[in-house]
Each structure stands twice: as C-alpha cells, then as structure tokens.
Motif scaffolding. Sequence first.
Motif, PDB file in Angstrom:
ATOM      1  N   TRP A   1     -42.728 -76.414 -35.701  1.00  0.00           N
ATOM      2  CA  TRP A   1     -43.119 -76.619 -34.306  1.00  0.00           C
ATOM      3  C   TRP A   1     -42.602 -77.942 -33.737  1.00  0.00           C
ATOM      4  O   TRP A   1     -43.195 -78.500 -32.822  1.00  0.00           O
ATOM      5  CB  TRP A   1     -44.632 -76.523 -34.182  1.00  0.00           C
TER       6      TRP A   1
ATOM      7  N   GLU B   1     -41.404 -71.453 -20.029  1.00  0.00           N
ATOM      8  CA  GLU B   1     -42.233 -72.634 -20.267  1.00  0.00           C
ATOM      9  C   GLU B   1     -41.746 -73.304 -21.539  1.00  0.00           C
ATOM     10  O   GLU B   1     -41.296 -72.640 -22.463  1.00  0.00           O
ATOM     11  CB  GLU B   1     -43.699 -72.207 -20.442  1.00  0.00           C
TER      12      GLU B   1
ATOM     13  N   THR C   1     -42.795 -76.798 -24.224  1.00  0.00           N
ATOM     14  CA  THR C   1     -43.680 -77.925 -24.516  1.00  0.00           C
ATOM     15  C   THR C   1     -42.935 -78.911 -25.402  1.00  0.00           C
ATOM     16  O   THR C   1     -41.973 -78.548 -26.083  1.00  0.00           O
ATOM     17  CB  THR C   1     -44.980 -77.471 -25.205  1.00  0.00           C
TER      18      THR C   1
ATOM     19  N   GLU D   1     -46.236 -79.494 -32.118  1.00  0.00           N
ATOM     20  CA  GLU D   1     -46.781 -78.364 -31.358  1.00  0.00           C
ATOM     21  C   GLU D   1     -45.800 -77.862 -30.305  1.00  0.00           C
ATOM     22  O   GLU D   1     -46.203 -77.269 -29.307  1.00  0.00           O
ATOM     23  CB  GLU D   1     -48.086 -78.761 -30.688  1.00  0.00           C
TER      24      GLU D   1
ATOM     25  N   TYR E   1     -42.848 -75.639 -28.478  1.00  0.00           N
ATOM     26  CA  TYR E   1     -42.343 -74.279 -28.449  1.00  0.00           C
ATOM     27  C   TYR E   1     -41.729 -73.999 -27.087  1.00  0.00           C
ATOM     28  O   TYR E   1     -41.891 -74.789 -26.149  1.00  0.00           O
ATOM     29  CB  TYR E   1     -43.458 -73.266 -28.735  1.00  0.00           C
TER      30      TYR E   1
ATOM     31  N   TYR F   1     -51.943 -67.151 -26.701  1.00  0.00           N
ATOM     32  CA  TYR F   1     -50.819 -67.821 -27.350  1.00  0.00           C
ATOM     33  C   TYR F   1     -51.071 -69.281 -27.696  1.00  0.00           C
ATOM     34  O   TYR F   1     -50.391 -69.831 -28.555  1.00  0.00           O
ATOM     35  CB  TYR F   1     -49.527 -67.665 -26.538  1.00  0.00           C
ATOM     36  N   LYS F   2     -52.057 -69.914 -27.097  1.00  0.00           N
ATOM     37  CA  LYS F   2     -52.344 -71.314 -27.427  1.00  0.00           C
ATOM     38  C   LYS F   2     -53.379 -71.443 -28.546  1.00  0.00           C
ATOM     39  O   LYS F   2     -53.635 -72.533 -29.027  1.00  0.00           O
ATOM     40  CB  LYS F   2     -52.833 -72.060 -26.182  1.00  0.00           C
ATOM     41  N   GLU F   3     -53.936 -70.321 -28.972  1.00  0.00           N
ATOM     42  CA  GLU F   3     -54.935 -70.344 -30.039  1.00  0.00           C
ATOM     43  C   GLU F   3     -54.261 -70.523 -31.396  1.00  0.00           C
ATOM     44  O   GLU F   3     -53.167 -69.996 -31.625  1.00  0.00           O
ATOM     45  CB  GLU F   3     -55.748 -69.048 -30.031  1.00  0.00           C
TER      46      GLU F   3
ATOM     47  N   ARG G   1     -50.596 -68.910 -33.132  1.00  0.00           N
ATOM     48  CA  ARG G   1     -49.520 -69.791 -33.581  1.00  0.00           C
ATOM     49  C   ARG G   1     -49.283 -69.643 -35.080  1.00  0.00           C
ATOM     50  O   ARG G   1     -48.148 -69.656 -35.542  1.00  0.00           O
ATOM     51  CB  ARG G   1     -49.838 -71.254 -33.237  1.00  0.00           C
TER      52      ARG G   1
END
Length: 119
Positions: free
Chosen positions: A4, A36, A38, A43, A45, A96-98, A102
């Motif tokens: 990640w 999107e 990040t 973290e 992606y 998807y953020k949980e 991931r």
Amino acid sequence: MELWDYHPDVYDRSKSLDLTGYHVQATDGKIGSVDEATYQVGESYVIVDTGPWIFGKKVLLPASVITKIDPQERDVYVSRTKEEIKNAPEFDEARYKEPEFRTRTGEYYGRFPKGPGTF
C-alpha cells in the motif's frame, strides 16, 4: 516495499501530484482512468473507473502496482494485466475503506510473483 505504498522512484512524496483523471495502462493496454488517489504512507491506493471496459465498474489498486507515472501524457502504468485486474475482488463503494476489504484486496494482489518493476 509495502503493498500500500508508492515506489520511491515512481512517486516523490515531497512533490504534489494529483493523479485524478490520469489514464491507467495495464501491461496489455488501457483499463480506464483514475477516479481517486490517496497518498498516505502505508495506505495508498488508486481507484480506477474502468468505463465500458468492465461495464462501468471501479477497481481498487494498491499503490505498489504502479510502475510509472507520466505527468506529461497523464498516464499511470501498472504491473498487472487486464485479466488480473478484472479478476480482483469486486469494488464496494460502501466498504472499500474498511480493513476487511483492504485485506482481501491486498491478499489478491500480494499473491502475484514479484518481477521486474513490481514489489
């Protein structure tokens, strides 16, 4: 190298770069564009909107699969084939953020052999 995280030779964290809208190129052709991205350490992606390629679905790609960013052409290159990306866990907009999502996505991408340009 963490799954990640961006490769240090691909993305320099000291410089600002917004990948939104960049075209995403798999090893065997274009798969869509970045919806999107990040940039947090450990973290990171990108979410790719595949458009008509997979019937308008989105996919989540760990930052480590990015092998090259071309700001002039607005292209992001990834170390996976279209088929590998198509077979990834289905993107879930609500989850998807949980951590569980991931983890499942990380297990899928982490099973591929590490070759040139991959980590």
